[in-house]
Write a protein that holds these residues in place. Structure first.
Motif, PDB file in Angstrom:
ATOM      1  N   SER A  95      13.163  13.989   3.318  1.00 26.33           N
ATOM      2  CA  SER A  95      13.369  12.560   3.555  1.00 26.33           C
ATOM      3  C   SER A  95      12.582  11.722   2.554  1.00 26.33           C
ATOM      4  CB  SER A  95      12.964  12.191   4.981  1.00 26.33           C
ATOM      5  OG  SER A  95      11.564  12.317   5.181  1.00 26.33           O
ATOM      6  N   ILE A  96      11.398  12.190   2.162  1.00 27.45           N
ATOM      7  CA  ILE A  96      10.605  11.480   1.152  1.00 27.45           C
ATOM      8  C   ILE A  96      11.286  11.566  -0.202  1.00 27.45           C
ATOM      9  CG2 ILE A  96       8.390  11.425  -0.071  1.00 27.45           C
ATOM     10  CD1 ILE A  96       7.109  12.559   2.483  1.00 27.45           C
ATOM     11  N   LEU A  97      11.762  12.753  -0.554  1.00 27.12           N
ATOM     12  CA  LEU A  97      12.447  12.930  -1.838  1.00 27.12           C
ATOM     13  C   LEU A  97      13.701  12.069  -1.907  1.00 27.12           C
ATOM     14  CD1 LEU A  97      12.106  16.806  -2.268  1.00 27.12           C
ATOM     15  CD2 LEU A  97      10.848  15.037  -3.489  1.00 27.12           C
ATOM     16  N   PHE A  98      14.406  11.941  -0.784  1.00 23.91           N
ATOM     17  CA  PHE A  98      15.593  11.088  -0.756  1.00 23.91           C
ATOM     18  C   PHE A  98      15.206   9.617  -0.953  1.00 23.91           C
ATOM     19  CE2 PHE A  98      18.836   8.532   1.404  1.00 23.91           C
ATOM     20  CZ  PHE A  98      19.983   9.012   0.794  1.00 23.91           C
ATOM     21  N   SER A  99      14.103   9.216  -0.351  1.00 21.34           N
ATOM     22  CA  SER A  99      13.631   7.838  -0.524  1.00 21.34           C
ATOM     23  C   SER A  99      13.264   7.562  -1.978  1.00 21.34           C
ATOM     24  CB  SER A  99      12.424   7.579   0.379  1.00 21.34           C
ATOM     25  OG  SER A  99      12.768   7.689   1.743  1.00 21.34           O
ATOM     26  N   LEU A 100      12.680   8.551  -2.629  1.00 19.86           N
ATOM     27  CA  LEU A 100      12.293   8.375  -4.030  1.00 19.86           C
ATOM     28  C   LEU A 100      13.514   8.230  -4.933  1.00 19.86           C
ATOM     29  CD1 LEU A 100       9.381  10.975  -4.337  1.00 19.86           C
ATOM     30  CD2 LEU A 100       9.176   8.485  -4.342  1.00 19.86           C
ATOM     31  N   SER A 101      14.559   8.986  -4.641  1.00 21.25           N
ATOM     32  CA  SER A 101      15.703   9.003  -5.545  1.00 21.25           C
ATOM     33  C   SER A 101      16.737   7.928  -5.245  1.00 21.25           C
ATOM     34  CB  SER A 101      16.378  10.379  -5.509  1.00 21.25           C
ATOM     35  OG  SER A 101      16.888  10.652  -4.217  1.00 21.25           O
ATOM     36  N   GLY A 105      11.845   4.489  -3.432  1.00 25.26           N
ATOM     37  CA  GLY A 105      10.534   4.794  -2.853  1.00 25.26           C
ATOM     38  C   GLY A 105      10.194   3.961  -1.635  1.00 25.26           C
ATOM     39  N   LEU A 106      11.189   3.330  -1.019  1.00 24.57           N
ATOM     40  CA  LEU A 106      10.953   2.512   0.175  1.00 24.57           C
ATOM     41  C   LEU A 106      11.117   3.378   1.418  1.00 24.57           C
ATOM     42  CD1 LEU A 106      12.961  -0.679  -0.869  1.00 24.57           C
ATOM     43  CD2 LEU A 106      10.515  -0.224  -1.158  1.00 24.57           C
ATOM     44  N   ILE A 107      10.081   3.462   2.220  1.00 25.55           N
ATOM     45  CA  ILE A 107      10.078   4.290   3.425  1.00 25.55           C
ATOM     46  C   ILE A 107       9.831   3.392   4.632  1.00 25.55           C
ATOM     47  CG2 ILE A 107       8.958   6.225   4.598  1.00 25.55           C
ATOM     48  CD1 ILE A 107       8.132   7.295   1.879  1.00 25.55           C
ATOM     49  N   ASN A 108      10.604   3.619   5.693  1.00 25.73           N
ATOM     50  CA  ASN A 108      10.476   2.826   6.914  1.00 25.73           C
ATOM     51  C   ASN A 108       9.053   2.891   7.454  1.00 25.73           C
ATOM     52  OD1 ASN A 108      10.646   1.933   9.708  1.00 25.73           O
ATOM     53  ND2 ASN A 108      12.864   2.105   9.471  1.00 25.73           N
ATOM     54  N   HIS A 151       3.737  -5.669  -4.135  1.00 27.63           N
ATOM     55  CA  HIS A 151       4.794  -5.893  -5.126  1.00 27.63           C
ATOM     56  C   HIS A 151       4.697  -4.917  -6.301  1.00 27.63           C
ATOM     57  CE1 HIS A 151       5.809  -9.569  -3.010  1.00 27.63           C
ATOM     58  NE2 HIS A 151       4.545  -9.947  -3.073  1.00 27.63           N
ATOM     59  N   ILE A 152       4.493  -3.643  -5.957  1.00 28.60           N
ATOM     60  CA  ILE A 152       4.420  -2.592  -6.967  1.00 28.60           C
ATOM     61  C   ILE A 152       5.834  -2.200  -7.382  1.00 28.60           C
ATOM     62  CG2 ILE A 152       3.621  -0.245  -7.436  1.00 28.60           C
ATOM     63  CD1 ILE A 152       1.384  -2.273  -7.098  1.00 28.60           C
ATOM     64  N   ASP A 153       6.048  -1.928  -8.662  1.00 28.02           N
ATOM     65  CA  ASP A 153       7.371  -1.537  -9.125  1.00 28.02           C
ATOM     66  C   ASP A 153       7.722  -0.133  -8.643  1.00 28.02           C
ATOM     67  OD1 ASP A 153       6.803   0.546 -11.451  1.00 28.02           O
ATOM     68  OD2 ASP A 153       5.378  -1.087 -11.704  1.00 28.02           O
ATOM     69  N   ARG A 154       9.001   0.211  -8.758  1.00 26.79           N
ATOM     70  CA  ARG A 154       9.490   1.475  -8.212  1.00 26.79           C
ATOM     71  C   ARG A 154       8.779   2.695  -8.789  1.00 26.79           C
ATOM     72  NH1 ARG A 154      15.252   3.171 -10.006  1.00 26.79           N
ATOM     73  NH2 ARG A 154      14.012   3.906 -11.752  1.00 26.79           N
ATOM     74  N   LYS A 155       8.575   2.721 -10.107  1.00 23.53           N
ATOM     75  CA  LYS A 155       7.975   3.893 -10.726  1.00 23.53           C
ATOM     76  C   LYS A 155       6.554   4.114 -10.228  1.00 23.53           C
ATOM     77  CE  LYS A 155       6.995   6.031 -15.183  1.00 23.53           C
ATOM     78  NZ  LYS A 155       7.017   5.884 -16.650  1.00 23.53           N
TER      79      LYS A 155
END
Length: 593
Positions: A95-101, A105-108, A151-155
């Motif tokens: 589930s974490i890997l799916f959020s990253l891709s 990187g947004l997790i509930n 407000h951190i960017d995705r990477k």
């Protein structure tokens, strides 16, 4: 609320002015490491408290009905999920890997506390899974929420999630180096100074947190006393082959049992059938109860009888081949018990059950070698350790993590050579048989798998929706040539026209080149229709099924410059090669910068 918002806004402005981006990431890595350590300590203490209640209470001290406890734990998890969280449990790492891709990187935020409740209920009541996965899930959710707040960017957010996972592992095992390598191998992070230093900071701070709250206690109270001997090399190769085969069995068993339980439509059916199956296994094989750290420690200290526990074969425990048979049973059924716990609705991780299975197999192989009557003698404790490394390397496809994890948690750096032999053999055997692990197979099917291959990772990170264009004039097949020129060509800046029926079902396309030779012949304006000129495109893109990798391949194979997108079996838009390549280049720059 406005006051808090203004204060936070001023704080962010101050940060932008006085703290560089690089140093800010270092500070966040430190904070996330401390928080990850707290998460790991919390989830361990809650679970150990539940276990202590049963160990000291009437249930375990006066009778042997402990095998029904996992059923009770699963029932409590089921009730919590149904009436409180109202969201089904997910496998932590996938589930974490799916959020990253696919979710930047947004997790509930709910995942911060949900694993802290469901995992202790599952493991504390004896479910045959581990706590590491839930700890990583909770720590990663904290990291994601903190990244969104600042407000951190995705990477950078992805890097900080890697820091959270490394911190959780470092705290539980007190192994910072293995934690860093795990984040790089499993989360496919770049091995650069920009990522390595934050991972190091997070791991060290998390370990310090663990020492602060738990002292210098370790999971495995064992010191390597028998060094590696060159004459044992062939036996370690044999152990590598054994753990490689066992890791294939482990993975295939997981997928088979999971698919079997997916046939049940009701969560109650899964709970009832899974709970009964777990109870039966625990009744006949008590070491399957709970995580299994006590089992591993007893094996390494040579307490075979204590490790195996009370069973129907107590009267034959003096016979070494009975002990070997029982260890084989534990090896076989640990994977079954773990997967059944998951399938029945429990929450947990696979890493610690993998360690348990590997320790049992390693000890079994050593006993067979020592008692085969050929005069061989190997260290059963060392084989127990290295068996864990072999299975981790095979199951996770993470040989470096396996080597450093076992070396760090036992102080066994003097076993580096046999660790490398066994781990590499297990990894090669599993990798040549199974392309993907428990973590990655489902992600691959969804087109959401990040790898060390930058091209594939960039395509995985791209979203199909962002490259779809919809500013096309739609034509109807019954429309005359005159109407098409007046209401289509004259009003469009594109040289491509989709043709659909009245229900938006895609019929074909018309290029401006298709009508260029007749568009000024007024005698054809009323006598010919769009259907005369339309034709099928060289390929289609199916919105629900095609990943970005498939989209790119379809452009490559067809040689087309534009391809139509079909969504819910209706026309949805077009993707142009130029926009696709522009988006790819932009994502590649962002990914590698």
């Amino acid at each position: 609320m406005p006051t808090k918002t203004n204060f936070f806004r001023r704080l962010l402005v101050w940060r932008y002015k006085h703290i560089s981006e690089k140093n800010f990431v270092f500070v966040l890595a430190l904070v996330i490491g401390l928080l990850s350590g707290l998460v790991a300590v919390t989830i361990k203490n809650i679970t150990f408290t539940i276990e202590a209640i049963f160990e000291k209470g009437i249930i375990l001290s006066e009778n042997s009905i402990y095998f029904i406890l996992p059923v009770i734990g699963l029932l409590l998890v089921y009730l919590f999920v149904k009436y409180v969280s109202k969201k089904p449990s997910e496998h932590a790492i996938p589930s974490i890997l799916f959020s990253l891709s696919k979710k930047d990187g947004l997790i509930n935020r709910q995942k911060i506390y949900l694993p802290l409740i469901t995992a202790p209920l599952t493991v504390g009541f004896g479910g045959s899974v581990g706590l590491l996965g839930p700890a990583i899930a909770s720590a990663s959710a904290i990291s994601s929420s903190l990244g969104q707040l600042l407000h951190i960017d995705r990477k950078t957010r992805s890097l900080l999630i890697g820091c959270a996972s490394a911190g959780a592992i470092a705290s539980i095992f007190k192994s910072p180096i293995a934690a860093i390598i795990f984040a790089i191998e499993v989360f496919s992070l770049d091995l650069t100074f920009a990522s390595l230093l934050p991972l190091l900071i997070a791991s060290v701070s998390s370990v310090i947190t663990s020492y602060f709250f738990l002292g210098d206690s370790v999971l495995f109270d064992f010191t390597v006393s028998e060094k590696f001997q060159i004459k044992d090399t062939l036996f370690y190769i044999l152990l590598g082959i054994s753990t490689g085969v066992a890791s294939i069995y482990f993975t295939k068993t997981y997928f088979w049992i999971t698919s079997l339980f997916n046939r049940f439509k009701s969560a109650r059916q899964k709970l009832l059938i899974g709970g009964l199956a777990i109870g039966v296994m625990l009744y006949f094989i008590p070491p399957l109860y709970g995580e299994g750290f006590g089992f591993i420690n007893d094996l390494m200290l040579g307490n075979d009888v204590k490790a195996i526990g009370s069973s129907l074969f107590d009267n034959y425990s003096d016979n070494i081949w009975v002990v070997i048979g029982l260890l084989f049973g534990i090896t076989v059924f640990k994977a079954i018990a773990m997967t059944t716990t998951f399938a029945a609705g429990g929450t947990g991780g696979i890493i610690i059950p993998t360690l348990v299975m590997g320790s049992s197999l390693g000890n079994l192989v050593a006993k067979v070698i020592n008692n085969c009557g050929l005069g061989f003698s190997v260290s059963e404790a060392n084989f127990t350790l290295i068996g864990m490394a072999g299975l981790i390397a095979g199951v996770l496809h993470a040989p470096l993590t396996a080597i450093f994890l076992i070396a760090e948690i036992t102080g066994g750096y003097q076993l580096f050579v046999p660790l490398m032999i066994t781990a590499s053999m297990a990894f090669i055997i599993n990798k040549n048989t199974l392309d993907h692990t428990i973590y990655t197979k489902e992600l691959l099917e969804k087109g959401a798998l990040l790898t060390q291959d930058k091209d594939k990772s960039v395509l995985t990170l791209m979203k199909l929706e962002t490259v779809i264009e919809q500013n096309f004039v739609i034509l109807n097949p019954e429309m005359t040539l005159g109407d098409m020129l007046k209401n289509g060509v004259a009003k469009s800046s594109r040289n491509l026209f989709p043709v659909t029926d009245s229900e938006q079902n895609f019929m074909g396309i018309i290029l401006l080149d298709d009508i260029r030779t007749v568009m000024f012949d007024q005698s054809l304006y009323e006598s010919t229709t769009v259907e005369t000129f339309m034709h099928r495109p060289p390929e289609f893109i199916v919105y629900e099924k095609d990943s970005m990798q498939k989209v790119m391949k379809k452009f490559q194979d067809s040689g087309a410059w534009n391809l139509p997108v079909i969504k819910d079996e209706k026309y949805y838009g077009f993707i142009s090669k130029s926009k696709l390549l522009t988006a790819y280049r932009k994502e590649l720059i962002n990914f590698t910068s």
